[in-house]
Design a protein around this motif. Structure first.
Motif, short mmCIF file in Angstrom:
data_model
loop_
_atom_site.label_atom_id
_atom_site.label_comp_id
_atom_site.label_asym_id
_atom_site.label_seq_id
_atom_site.Cartn_x
_atom_site.Cartn_y
_atom_site.Cartn_z
N ILE A 168 46.30 -18.30 36.16
CA ILE A 168 45.19 -17.71 36.21
C ILE A 168 43.91 -18.49 36.54
O ILE A 168 44.36 -19.14 35.61
N VAL A 169 43.80 -18.50 37.43
CA VAL A 169 42.24 -20.21 37.86
C VAL A 169 40.94 -19.08 37.57
O VAL A 169 40.64 -17.98 37.53
N ILE A 170 40.26 -19.32 36.54
CA ILE A 170 39.06 -18.72 36.14
C ILE A 170 38.22 -20.05 36.42
O ILE A 170 37.79 -20.78 36.00
N VAL A 171 36.63 -19.49 37.37
CA VAL A 171 35.74 -20.40 38.07
C VAL A 171 34.75 -20.37 37.10
O VAL A 171 34.29 -19.04 38.00
N ALA A 172 33.72 -20.81 37.58
CA ALA A 172 32.06 -20.31 36.79
C ALA A 172 31.28 -19.86 38.22
O ALA A 172 31.22 -20.75 38.67
N GLY A 173 31.29 -18.98 37.76
CA GLY A 173 30.35 -18.16 39.53
C GLY A 173 28.68 -19.16 39.28
O GLY A 173 28.07 -19.32 38.80
N PHE A 174 27.94 -18.70 39.99
CA PHE A 174 26.91 -19.16 40.28
C PHE A 174 26.26 -20.58 40.62
O PHE A 174 25.08 -20.89 40.57
N GLN A 175 27.07 -21.16 40.76
CA GLN A 175 26.84 -22.89 40.54
C GLN A 175 27.46 -23.31 41.95
O GLN A 175 28.68 -23.35 42.08
N GLY A 176 27.31 -24.69 42.11
CA GLY A 176 27.94 -25.64 43.15
C GLY A 176 27.98 -26.84 43.29
O GLY A 176 26.90 -26.61 42.49
N VAL A 229 36.08 -14.90 38.87
CA VAL A 229 34.84 -15.76 38.64
C VAL A 229 34.14 -14.66 37.65
O VAL A 229 33.84 -13.37 37.36
N VAL A 230 33.45 -15.69 36.53
CA VAL A 230 32.51 -15.25 35.64
C VAL A 230 31.33 -15.77 35.78
O VAL A 230 31.16 -15.93 35.73
N SER A 231 29.85 -14.71 34.81
CA SER A 231 29.11 -15.49 34.88
C SER A 231 28.99 -15.47 33.47
O SER A 231 29.68 -15.57 32.68
#
Length: 406
Positions: free
Chosen positions: A132-140, A41-43
């Protein structure tokens, strides 16, 4: 999924520029080489979120919260795509997703949305393919497919919620500090790293101004017993474990000191002293999404009262407008704002079983001639509102008097 699954979260400073993104990519790949399944998860990059807020302010000082979510969510999209590219360059498969793409469904409270559910199928499918799964943090995303954000520090919440949903073996939160400290090391160089801290203490610290973790992420971790390892992006040292219970936790009376300069005090003068007036003020604020913290009411001999309360500085302008309107309706006097305050707090599970802690705190502040304007307590914390010019002095003195430098 067989292999050990780790959810990792990297904050804004970890991905502040190209070099740091490449460093994060190498760190993530080092885990992949050990055959772990990874969800990262990345900011947003560095100060991107603040820059986007400034940009919006130049267009409209009171923008729609829905459009702010649309704007601010773009910061994380940039980060995830760049990190995926950096991992590809190292010869490993990675795929980036927005919060909406991985099924993070929230309510419709724009800028501070709460997660309702997560559909982890897309992540599991990618992991099965060895990516490798990279997910945008802070949002939905709402059920109506509007983009939402989870409030300041919301990437922490994304990581913890995914760790719970995916039944991860570990949840690592990477920051620009080496773990949780007894106080902010930038204020008190004698601050010590804490090896392990309870959910309750960390939740209290986060709520009272410690900026290492978002409070809501700790609430979720505590509810579902998700152990969190807070550690540095820049070293491989062990950080701080946030867990349910710490051995001999009641022996340590005070675990940490926090300082929060991000609050304003609102005072409603000459409030008529009859039932329902306070309820009207605070119901109106709650209905507009304003979170009120400390409240003090003083009743005078003329049966009129002053009500003072604290709110986040970011909500002060909205709060003043709402409170002035309600004050007029109930026949109260003027409404004042004081933004020169700070909250200094002591936190510790051991306070439950040790009397005299509050008295010692007040005595320490009195010796430094620091006036206390408001006080609030819980089972494991005591907070005082003081003038912000005394904030750092108070932290240093309390840190010394409660022996936290040992």
């Amino acid at each position: 999924m067989g292999k050990k699954l780790i959810v990792q979260k990297f904050g804004g400073s970890s991905v502040a520029n190209v070099e740091r993104i490449q460093k994060v990519a190498r760190r993530v790949v080092s885990y992949k080489k050990k055959n772990y399944n990874l969800v990262v998860v990345v900011s947003a990059l560095g100060d991107t979120t603040d820059e986007l807020i400034e940009l919006a302010d130049k267009i409209n000082s009171e923008p729609s919260e829905r459009e702010m979510d649309m704007l601010l969510s773009t910061g994380e999209q940039i980060s995830v795509a760049l990190l995926a590219m950096a991992i590809h360059k190292l010869g490993f498969e990675a795929i980036s997703f927005t919060g909406a793409q991985v099924g993070i469904i929230t309510d419709s409270s724009h800028t501070r949305a709460r997660i309702i559910k997560i559909n982890g199928d897309k992540i599991k499918e990618a992991l099965k393919k060895g990516r490798i799964v990279i997910v945008a943090g802070f949002q939905g995303m709402t059920l109506d497919q509007d983009i939402t954000t989870l409030g300041r520090g919301g990437s922490d919440l994304t990581a913890v919620a995914l760790a719970k949903e995916l039944k991860a073996d570990e949840c690592e939160i990477y920051t620009d500090v080496k773990g949780i400290y007894t106080t902010d090391p930038r204020i008190e160089p004698k601050a010590k790293k804490i090896k392990a801290i309870t959910y309750d203490e960390m939740l209290e610290m986060a709520s009272l101004g410690a900026q290492v973790m978002q409070a809501r992420s700790i609430e979720v971790a505590k509810k579902f017993n998700v152990p969190i390892h807070v550690r540095s992006s820049f070293t491989k040292d062990t950080g701080t474990m946030i867990i349910e219970e710490v051995k001999n936790m009641e022996e340590v009376v005070v675990s940490a000191i926090t300082l929060n300069k991000g609050e304003s005090k609102i005072t409603v003068c000459d409030v008529p002293d009859h039932p329902g007036v306070a309820a009207k003020i605070f119901n109106e604020l709650a209905s507009k999404g304003v979170s009120v913290d400390m409240i003090v009411q003083n009743v005078g001999h003329l049966r009129q009262t002053d009500i003072s309360f604290t709110v986040a500085k970011t909500d002060a302008s909205k709060t003043l407008k709402i409170t002035k309107k309600v004050a007029k309706e109930v026949g109260a006097g003027e409404v004042l704002e004081d933004d020169s305050i700070a909250r200094v707090s002591i936190v510790g599970v051991g306070m439950k079983s040790h009397p005299g802690v509050a008295a010692k705190m007040f005595e320490v502040l009195a010796k430094d001639k620091i006036n206390i304007e408001m006080i609030s307590t819980s089972d494991i914390s005591i907070s005082c509102i003081i003038h912000k010019k005394f904030g750092e002095t108070a932290v240093k003195t309390l840190h010394e008097k409660f022996d936290l430098g040992k």
